[in-house]
Design a protein around this motif. Sequence first.
Motif, short mmCIF file in Angstrom:
data_model
loop_
_atom_site.label_atom_id
_atom_site.label_comp_id
_atom_site.label_asym_id
_atom_site.label_seq_id
_atom_site.Cartn_x
_atom_site.Cartn_y
_atom_site.Cartn_z
N GLU A 283 2.14 1.96 -3.33
CA GLU A 283 0.71 2.43 -4.49
C GLU A 283 0.82 4.01 -4.13
O GLU A 283 0.47 4.67 -4.95
CB GLU A 283 -0.59 1.70 -4.16
CG GLU A 283 -0.18 0.17 -4.67
CD GLU A 283 -1.17 -0.92 -4.28
OE1 GLU A 283 -2.36 0.30 -3.36
OE2 GLU A 283 -1.46 -1.65 -4.44
N LEU A 284 1.19 4.46 -2.48
CA LEU A 284 0.70 6.07 -2.61
C LEU A 284 2.31 6.48 -2.87
O LEU A 284 1.43 7.64 -3.48
CB LEU A 284 0.69 6.32 -0.58
CG LEU A 284 1.16 6.93 -0.62
CD1 LEU A 284 0.28 7.92 -0.85
CD2 LEU A 284 1.38 7.20 1.36
N GLU B 196 1.15 -1.35 -0.12
CA GLU B 196 -0.31 0.48 0.20
C GLU B 196 1.06 1.19 0.06
O GLU B 196 0.17 1.86 -0.50
CB GLU B 196 -1.32 0.15 1.28
CG GLU B 196 -2.28 -0.73 0.88
CD GLU B 196 -1.38 -2.66 1.34
OE1 GLU B 196 -0.43 -2.37 1.88
OE2 GLU B 196 -2.81 -3.39 1.39
N THR C 235 1.60 7.65 -6.38
CA THR C 235 0.69 8.76 -6.94
C THR C 235 1.02 10.59 -6.56
O THR C 235 0.58 11.43 -7.29
CB THR C 235 -0.99 8.48 -6.29
OG1 THR C 235 -0.61 8.52 -4.08
CG2 THR C 235 -1.11 7.35 -6.04
N LEU D 20 -4.97 7.39 -1.14
CA LEU D 20 -4.08 7.27 -2.67
C LEU D 20 -4.09 9.28 -2.97
O LEU D 20 -5.28 9.29 -2.39
CB LEU D 20 -5.03 6.16 -3.47
CG LEU D 20 -4.37 5.15 -3.26
CD1 LEU D 20 -5.40 4.26 -4.21
CD2 LEU D 20 -2.98 4.36 -3.28
#
Length: 338
Positions: free
Chosen positions: A24-25, A21, A28, A102
Amino acid sequence: MMLDRLPKISVVVPTRNRPKELAELLQTILHQDYPPLEVIIVDDSPKYSAKSVAGLYSQNFKSVGCNLKYISGSVAGLPAARNLGVQIAKGDVILFLDDDTLLPDKNVLKIMAEFLGKNINVLGVQPLIISQTDSITRNRLTNKLENAIYNKALMLTYHRDNTLAIRRSGASIYPNGLSKITKAQRLSGCCCYRREIFKQFKFDTNLKRWGFMEDLDFSYRVYKKFPKSLCVIPYAKIVHSHTAEGRLATKMTIYMSTIYWFYIFFKDIFERSILNLVAFIWALMGNLIASTGGLILKRKPRREWWTLIWLLNAYIIAFKNLRNILKRNLEFFNKNFG
């Protein structure tokens, strides 16, 4: 406003056992059209699982003029990790992000920086937080009925358009819809504060792990000293996925949320007001009623029975240790917090 005149942003990301996770952050954040001055990862994982993720993205952030910093946390919980990030941050403003969030649009940081640049009296700003767990199938009648019960009858948390406030019971009012810039009494954990605020305020390290209500505690203390200084804006968005990874078991979640609710109420909200105390006790009863209703309305009676039992036990623990709670001593709970 020109980019070089915007406030510089330090992004602080406490993380615990969520390397996927977190990656993924970071992806962005990397694609923002106004890159932050720095991204500070505070790794609160027992085995420091975020270190490899930070190493993987370090050069990518350097290429956009952003310094990606990795720090080993104390494993003492989210509030302590945020305080550590603040100590290291060099930006004009500090944006806190959870590791399971996100930034869905490329202009999120720019919008928040522009807003703070134009509104010098605003000390904290929160974007519109969209939860991936929100149900899209619930109709307006269902929402209205639930809000009416939680609002009027039970004194619990409910939703109202363009509102982010604190109830006498310590429960919150969250925006059901956000269509305009709104003054707030409290902000959620994913928000941005001016750096100078942290000369006067710190996150409460009595709250461990993910620190239930730690965001209310911090922002409400800011609000009480500086009314009208907190805002929520609808045109910058953050998606919160609420991943199950790294979360507590249901029993411990119920215990922690109950004990910390008692603690935050008497610390920040009670203020020796009989009305506030009555509202709090009413909300405790309302919480039991809501849990009992789950036995009737839901199709997993065994789980609902355990939820009710654990909630009752949490109340017993809280009342038995009320003197410690009033003295702001949570050692009776935190020492057994695994």
